[in-house]
Scaffold this motif. Structure first.
Motif, short mmCIF file in Angstrom:
data_model
loop_
_atom_site.label_atom_id
_atom_site.label_comp_id
_atom_site.label_asym_id
_atom_site.label_seq_id
_atom_site.Cartn_x
_atom_site.Cartn_y
_atom_site.Cartn_z
N ASP A 295 -11.10 0.96 2.89
CA ASP A 295 -10.18 0.06 2.19
C ASP A 295 -9.05 0.85 1.53
O ASP A 295 -7.88 0.49 1.63
CB ASP A 295 -10.93 -0.77 1.15
N THR A 298 -6.42 2.18 4.15
CA THR A 298 -5.78 1.25 5.07
C THR A 298 -4.38 0.86 4.60
O THR A 298 -4.17 0.59 3.42
CB THR A 298 -6.64 -0.01 5.24
N HIS A 300 -1.49 -1.85 4.62
CA HIS A 300 -1.32 -3.29 4.81
C HIS A 300 0.17 -3.65 4.86
O HIS A 300 1.02 -2.96 4.28
CB HIS A 300 -1.97 -4.07 3.66
N GLU A 310 -5.72 1.13 9.94
CA GLU A 310 -6.99 1.34 9.26
C GLU A 310 -7.41 2.80 9.43
O GLU A 310 -7.33 3.35 10.52
CB GLU A 310 -8.06 0.41 9.83
#
Length: 364
Positions: A295, A298, A300, A310
């Motif tokens: 998370d 990654t 976005h 990712e």
């Protein structure tokens, strides 16, 4: 010893030479070295003592620098020399940056040799790293020139501690930089690095607003020293307001080393907390480093939130940008340099030897 005429100095009335490269402003008698240890007065001239010499060459993933928005998945030929103009008690490369042993510089390579090696090994870029390239600016600039002639990008991994004139010259030849913003208090800089905060902020502002150099920031979080909510909030808001919300920032984990070897390592929860604070402050691309955290690794889309790249540490797990570097969901272009797609180098680390073809000698 590889003596090379240095730039950025002037002579004082008492015969000393003042180095004008960084805010330390070292004033040197004949034979004396600066705080960085690699700039020295020799026969009345300022000389760089490490030109053409390296502590070693290695091919890394670009994500290790760390740069997450600069040609993801590609390889970078990395090298450093010796010495440093900061005195960080927590240095993670202290055996190189604090070295006073020039015999550590086992590899010899000209700027042309390095550019040729990058082409030969299929590297997209060359990184000046391991120790701060500010102190070997002449060597780094000449290497960057040779690389640019061959279509190879140049990356500076630096603390950003330098004066305005050499800063202009240096970054005129760089394509990307990751700047260590080591903390956001003057107290930390004075007591933990032997330097000052303001010149680093000046470098960040210069890079963002006066150059086309791609910029990312790293802050190593050290338990109890620079990881409070208050400091992280102030740092994040400054980056968002003064540099812009698209500038990526990496919060990375400290491990006990050098003079801070009795402190505990950074808990993963601290990195997660720092990331949340930065996102809440308006930053769009906030990463965690030196940990396995998909998370936190990654990328976005800043518009629709789609996961575009990712990662797990330095390994790319999925890549969804279109060939123009835009989100396939909403068409928003991602800030960065993406070329024609993702590279396939992976998370390897490959030591290499640079052969000096001009001299017919090999540095092994």
């Amino acid at each position: 010893m590889a003596l090379h005429p240095a730039r950025y100095w002037h002579r004082l009335n008492d015969g000393r030479l003042q180095c004008d490269l960084c805010p330390r402003d070292c004033r040197l008698h004949e034979g004396q070295r600066g705080a960085c240890f690699v700039r020295q007065q020799v026969d009345g001239q300022m000389m760089l003592t490490t030109y053409g010499r390296s502590s070693g060459f290695c091919i890394d993933p670009i994500e290790k620098k760390p740069l997450n928005h600069f040609h993801p998945g590609t390889s970078v030929l990395s090298f450093g020399t010796a010495g440093c103009n900061l005195a960080c008690k927590f240095c993670q490369n202290w055996d190189i940056s604090k070295s006073r042993d020039m015999d550590r510089l086992m590899d010899s390579a000209s700027p042309t040799d390095i550019a040729d090696a990058a082409v030969r090994h299929g590297c997209r870029s060359v990184a000046f790293t391991y120790n701060d390239p500010v102190i070997f600016a002449e060597y780094a600039i000449d290497t960057a020139k040779a690389c640019r002639e061959r279509g190879i990008a140049s990356v500076a991994v630096t603390a950003g501690y330098m004066h305005a004139e050499p800063r202009r010259d240096f970054y005129a030849h760089m394509d990307a930089a990751n700047v260590d913003l080591k903390a956001f208090t003057e107290d930390f800089y004075i007591h933990q690095t032997g330097a000052h905060l303001a010149p680093v902020l000046d470098t960040l502002l210069y890079l963002r607003h006066e150059t086309t150099v791609w910029l990312e920031i790293t802050t190593l979080l050290i338990p109890g020293l620079n990881d409070s909510d208050q400091e992280l909030t102030a740092l994040s808001r400054w980056v968002a307001n003064e540099l812009g919300p698209d500038v990526p920032i990496h919060f990375t984990a400290f491990h006990p080393d050098y003079k801070l070897n009795t402190l505990p390592p950074t808990p993963p929860a601290t990195l997660t907390r720092a990331r949340r604070i930065a996102l809440d402050a308006g930053l769009k691309h906030v990463y965690t480093g030196n940990v396995h955290d998909v998370d936190g690794g990654t990328t976005h889309c800043a518009a629709c939130g789609l996961a575009l790249i990712e990662r797990d540490w330095h390994r790319i797990l999925a890549y969804r940008l279109d060939p123009q570097g835009a989100c396939p969901g909403c068409g928003q272009r991602l800030a960065g340099r993406f070329g024609s797609g993702v590279g396939t180098f992976g998370a390897r680390r490959v030591p290499v030897h640079i052969r000096s073809y001009s001299s017919g000698q090999s540095s092994c």
